[in-house]
Design a protein around this motif. Structure first.
Motif, PDB file in Angstrom:
ATOM      1  N   VAL A 256       0.840  -1.185   0.000  1.00 42.47           N
ATOM      2  CA  VAL A 256       0.000   0.000   0.000  1.00 42.47           C
ATOM      3  C   VAL A 256       0.880   1.243   0.000  1.00 42.47           C
ATOM      4  O   VAL A 256       0.510   2.287  -0.535  1.00 42.47           O
ATOM      5  CB  VAL A 256      -0.966  -0.009   1.209  1.00 42.47           C
ATOM      6  CG1 VAL A 256      -0.210   0.022   2.522  1.00 42.47           C
ATOM      7  CG2 VAL A 256      -1.929   1.151   1.135  1.00 42.47           C
ATOM      8  N   LEU A 257       2.099   1.118   0.580  1.00 39.72           N
ATOM      9  CA  LEU A 257       3.043   2.234   0.628  1.00 39.72           C
ATOM     10  C   LEU A 257       4.417   1.726   0.223  1.00 39.72           C
ATOM     11  O   LEU A 257       4.925   0.771   0.809  1.00 39.72           O
ATOM     12  CB  LEU A 257       3.092   2.827   2.040  1.00 39.72           C
ATOM     13  CG  LEU A 257       3.819   4.167   2.208  1.00 39.72           C
ATOM     14  CD1 LEU A 257       3.015   5.287   1.553  1.00 39.72           C
ATOM     15  CD2 LEU A 257       4.022   4.476   3.683  1.00 39.72           C
TER      16      LEU A 257
ATOM     17  N   ARG B   6       5.207   5.913  -3.103  1.00 39.11           N
ATOM     18  CA  ARG B   6       4.070   5.467  -3.917  1.00 39.11           C
ATOM     19  C   ARG B   6       2.970   4.956  -2.996  1.00 39.11           C
ATOM     20  O   ARG B   6       3.231   4.157  -2.093  1.00 39.11           O
ATOM     21  CB  ARG B   6       4.488   4.363  -4.895  1.00 39.11           C
ATOM     22  CG  ARG B   6       5.462   4.827  -5.962  1.00 39.11           C
ATOM     23  CD  ARG B   6       5.772   3.709  -6.955  1.00 39.11           C
ATOM     24  NE  ARG B   6       6.690   4.164  -7.992  1.00 39.11           N
ATOM     25  CZ  ARG B   6       8.015   4.117  -7.887  1.00 39.11           C
ATOM     26  NH1 ARG B   6       8.568   3.624  -6.779  1.00 39.11           N
ATOM     27  NH2 ARG B   6       8.778   4.551  -8.865  1.00 39.11           N
ATOM     28  N   LEU B   7       1.765   5.422  -3.238  1.00 33.83           N
ATOM     29  CA  LEU B   7       0.593   4.988  -2.501  1.00 33.83           C
ATOM     30  C   LEU B   7      -0.278   4.190  -3.449  1.00 33.83           C
ATOM     31  O   LEU B   7      -0.743   4.721  -4.459  1.00 33.83           O
ATOM     32  CB  LEU B   7      -0.165   6.202  -1.949  1.00 33.83           C
ATOM     33  CG  LEU B   7      -1.371   5.926  -1.058  1.00 33.83           C
ATOM     34  CD1 LEU B   7      -0.940   5.236   0.227  1.00 33.83           C
ATOM     35  CD2 LEU B   7      -2.108   7.225  -0.744  1.00 33.83           C
TER      36      LEU B   7
ATOM     37  N   GLY C  64       0.701   2.129  -5.548  1.00 31.93           N
ATOM     38  CA  GLY C  64       1.372   2.082  -6.836  1.00 31.93           C
ATOM     39  C   GLY C  64       1.486   3.407  -7.553  1.00 31.93           C
ATOM     40  O   GLY C  64       2.134   3.489  -8.606  1.00 31.93           O
ATOM     41  N   VAL C  65       0.883   4.465  -7.026  1.00 36.20           N
ATOM     42  CA  VAL C  65       0.901   5.779  -7.675  1.00 36.20           C
ATOM     43  C   VAL C  65       1.826   6.706  -6.887  1.00 36.20           C
ATOM     44  O   VAL C  65       1.669   6.858  -5.667  1.00 36.20           O
ATOM     45  CB  VAL C  65      -0.513   6.387  -7.749  1.00 36.20           C
ATOM     46  CG1 VAL C  65      -0.462   7.766  -8.395  1.00 36.20           C
ATOM     47  CG2 VAL C  65      -1.449   5.458  -8.511  1.00 36.20           C
ATOM     48  N   GLU C  66       2.773   7.339  -7.567  1.00 35.74           N
ATOM     49  CA  GLU C  66       3.705   8.231  -6.878  1.00 35.74           C
ATOM     50  C   GLU C  66       2.969   9.457  -6.350  1.00 35.74           C
ATOM     51  O   GLU C  66       2.160  10.070  -7.049  1.00 35.74           O
ATOM     52  CB  GLU C  66       4.822   8.672  -7.826  1.00 35.74           C
ATOM     53  CG  GLU C  66       5.895   9.508  -7.132  1.00 35.74           C
ATOM     54  CD  GLU C  66       7.089   9.787  -8.016  1.00 35.74           C
ATOM     55  OE1 GLU C  66       7.846  10.734  -7.705  1.00 35.74           O
ATOM     56  OE2 GLU C  66       7.272   9.054  -9.021  1.00 35.74           O
ATOM     57  N   VAL C  67       3.273   9.800  -5.091  1.00 35.20           N
ATOM     58  CA  VAL C  67       2.643  10.955  -4.448  1.00 35.20           C
ATOM     59  C   VAL C  67       3.719  11.820  -3.817  1.00 35.20           C
ATOM     60  O   VAL C  67       4.784  11.357  -3.442  1.00 35.20           O
ATOM     61  CB  VAL C  67       1.625  10.517  -3.364  1.00 35.20           C
ATOM     62  CG1 VAL C  67       0.422   9.827  -3.983  1.00 35.20           C
ATOM     63  CG2 VAL C  67       2.282   9.612  -2.326  1.00 35.20           C
TER      64      VAL C  67
ATOM     65  N   SER D 144     -11.997   6.588   5.974  1.00 32.35           N
ATOM     66  CA  SER D 144     -11.226   5.440   5.491  1.00 32.35           C
ATOM     67  C   SER D 144      -9.768   5.843   5.279  1.00 32.35           C
ATOM     68  O   SER D 144      -9.479   6.772   4.521  1.00 32.35           O
ATOM     69  CB  SER D 144     -11.817   4.923   4.179  1.00 32.35           C
ATOM     70  OG  SER D 144     -11.049   3.863   3.665  1.00 32.35           O
ATOM     71  N   GLN D 145      -8.859   5.167   5.981  1.00 32.59           N
ATOM     72  CA  GLN D 145      -7.434   5.455   5.853  1.00 32.59           C
ATOM     73  C   GLN D 145      -6.719   4.261   5.218  1.00 32.59           C
ATOM     74  O   GLN D 145      -6.904   3.125   5.642  1.00 32.59           O
ATOM     75  CB  GLN D 145      -6.820   5.740   7.224  1.00 32.59           C
ATOM     76  CG  GLN D 145      -7.375   6.971   7.931  1.00 32.59           C
ATOM     77  CD  GLN D 145      -7.179   8.233   7.140  1.00 32.59           C
ATOM     78  OE1 GLN D 145      -8.092   9.048   7.025  1.00 32.59           O
ATOM     79  NE2 GLN D 145      -6.001   8.415   6.582  1.00 32.59           N
ATOM     80  N   ARG D 146      -5.887   4.541   4.229  1.00 31.07           N
ATOM     81  CA  ARG D 146      -5.086   3.485   3.624  1.00 31.07           C
ATOM     82  C   ARG D 146      -3.870   3.190   4.496  1.00 31.07           C
ATOM     83  O   ARG D 146      -3.435   2.037   4.615  1.00 31.07           O
ATOM     84  CB  ARG D 146      -4.620   3.912   2.225  1.00 31.07           C
ATOM     85  CG  ARG D 146      -5.738   4.136   1.248  1.00 31.07           C
ATOM     86  CD  ARG D 146      -6.490   2.834   0.963  1.00 31.07           C
ATOM     87  NE  ARG D 146      -5.655   1.886   0.225  1.00 31.07           N
ATOM     88  CZ  ARG D 146      -5.573   0.591   0.502  1.00 31.07           C
ATOM     89  NH1 ARG D 146      -6.222   0.091   1.540  1.00 31.07           N
ATOM     90  NH2 ARG D 146      -4.822  -0.197  -0.232  1.00 31.07           N
TER      91      ARG D 146
END
Length: 519
Positions: A272-273, A325-326, A328-331, A430-432
């Protein structure tokens, strides 16, 4: 300790003597019959794992906590240190890791805080008042303008200001807590030179550090703490670093290479991270991943960079380089609010000053993170009080928060229940990823078990939990894996049968390879 050639000051009358000092918190002995002697001009190191009793001893000497038993003597005279001012009057100064300076004041005003000043016609005569500060600055070699605001100074310069303030107060002993935790190699060398000069002039230094190389090099005497007891006192040259680690842990350790291979993944263990090469502040090139539904521990000694890493992950501190990446998406979060909107939340180490609004109610503190469902109408910021209290009551019951009412000020709750309120805040949305920094600090053993159960339940629901703790026993009991940091770098990862308290302690004292190469 008898006089020895290795310790030439041992024959001097002790400046400070502690005898039979004990302090209990509930059923836990933070200090258990500690005897300690500090002599004039001595650099005396205090070492031990997190929670060994060093900080409690310092707090008792500083007048911040009252010991249950034992005596403290200064110059052979028993004293009762009831407050920080009483400690100052005895010539005892304390520089904590979180430097207690006023950022908006310049160096002079910080060094003169609490000291009498020269006045003319009822006004402070700063020209004459600054003389003690200038003398202290010259004594320790301060090479920057004392008129500069502290907010513009580096960490090393702020340490110099804190030492100068102690000298202005005519301190005869200065206790320093992890003074080099955030300093570069050159800054560390400069601070060591100041410590040696202080000792040569007769000022005693009580030096608390997890960096054993510098302790062995700098200190005349080293006292080892373990489980609230002082277990060994050694003089310079008596022990090697390996021997000192053995004394801290309590038994011989078998040298092994740090474990770096993660636990084998299952198809549903998606990261997830994903953190790669994250750098900023004291953190250097941190790389690890947090899986969905996993409790990942972040271990290491105080000052290793764990809190700074957590703050970068949630947008509170800037990132110099690296990627996050969160799913899979870079943040790259612009601030804490941006991180929360993406599903990344932090329960900070300092819950009372950074997490809670103490004078506000339990319901306010639980609901403050997500008020949209509570609004009278979606486009106006007014909430329905009955709806807010109902949601708060539901979470209070779910987490078994001990409070008379959701309208009770949160500052009146126990530490464990305050921690539960902070966790409840993030259950309203909701928290990842949920990051908990020192999740059980100041929490009694019963509440700790309840908090652990809440964390495991969150993980079962798919939240990735990053749990930071200075308690190795807690990390072993709670976490699926533990990433260990030392001097701002990740030095290993432990899981399965390799995840033990001894291995965590051993890795915590590991010198990163890059630091070894520089040395």
């Amino acid at each position: 300790m008898p006089p020895t050639e290795a310790h030439p000051r041992a024959a001097a009358l002790p400046l400070l003597r502690v005898e039979g000092l004990s302090k209990r918190f509930g059923g836990v002995a933070a200090l258990d019959g500690v005897d300690l002697t500090v002599r004039p001009g001595e650099v005396h190191g205090l070492v031990g794992a997190n929670g060994a009793g060093k900080s409690t001893l310092i707090r008792c000497l500083a007048g911040l906590q009252d010991p249950d038993e034992g005596t403290i003597s200064v110059d052979g005279v028993p004293v009762h240190i009831t407050s920080p001012n009483a400690a100052t009057d005895l010539g005892l100064a304390f520089i904590h890791q979180e430097l207690n300076l006023v950022p908006q004041f310049d160096a002079v005003r910080n060094m003169l805080l609490g000291r009498p000043k020269v006045t003319r016609f009822g006004l402070v005569d700063w020209k004459n008042s600054r003389r003690p500060a200038a003398e202290a600055a010259e004594r320790i070699g301060i090479d920057f303008s004392l008129e500069r605001p502290v907010s513009e100074l580096s960490v090393a310069q702020r340490w110099s200001v804190s030492i100068g303030r102690a000298l202005v107060g005519e301190a005869r002993m200065i206790a320093m807590d992890e003074p080099t935790a955030s300093l570069s190699g050159a800054e560390t060398a400069r601070l060591h030179a100041i410590v040696r000069d202080l000792a040569a002039s007769g000022v005693s230094v009580l030096y608390v550090s997890h960096r054993l190389d510098e302790v062995l090099d700098l200190c005349d005497t080293v006292s080892v703490f373990r489980d609230g007891r002082l277990t060994r006192v050694v003089t310079r040259g008596e022990l090697s670093k390996a021997g000192l680690v053995h004394e801290i842990v309590g038994r011989e350790l078998t040298p092994t290479e740090p474990t770096t291979a993660p636990t084998p993944s299952r198809p549903d263990d998606a990261p997830v991270l994903d953190v790669v090469g994250l750098t900023g502040g004291p953190v250097r090139d941190a790389t690890f991943e947090l899986r969905q539904g996993e409790v990942l521990g972040l271990g290491g000694l105080v000052g290793a960079g764990r809190t700074e890493l957590a703050r970068m992950l949630c947008g509170a501190d800037p990132v110099a380089s690296g990627t996050v990446r969160l799913d899979g998406v870079e943040v790259r979060f612009s601030d804490v609010g941006d991180a929360v909107r993406h599903g990344v939340a932090l329960v900070p180490e300092e819950r009372r000053s950074q997490g809670l609004v103490l004078q506000q109610s339990v319901a306010f503190n639980i609901n403050v993170a997500d008020q949209k469902p509570l609004r009278l109408v979606p486009w106006l910021p007014f909430i329905r009080p009955s709806r807010a209290r109902a949601r708060a009551r539901e979470l209070v019951e779910r987490l078994d928060i001990k409070t008379g009412s959701v309208d009770q000020p949160v500052g009146t709750l126990s530490g464990g229940n305050q921690q539960k309120v902070l966790i409840a805040r993030w259950l309203t949305r909701s928290q990842r990823v949920l990051i908990l920094d020192e999740l059980s600090r100041g929490v009694d053993i019963g509440a700790r078990g309840e908090i652990h159960a809440i964390i495991r339940d969150l993980a079962r629901q798919g939240t990735g939990v990053l749990a930071i703790s200075s308690d190795n026993e807690e990390l072993v009991a709670l976490c699926d894996r533990v990433v260990v940091m030392s001097r701002g770098r990740v030095v290993g990862e432990l899981a399965g049968d390799d995840l033990t308290e001894d291995r965590l302690t051993e890795l915590s004292y590991t010198t990163p390879q890059t630091d070894q190469e520089v040395a």
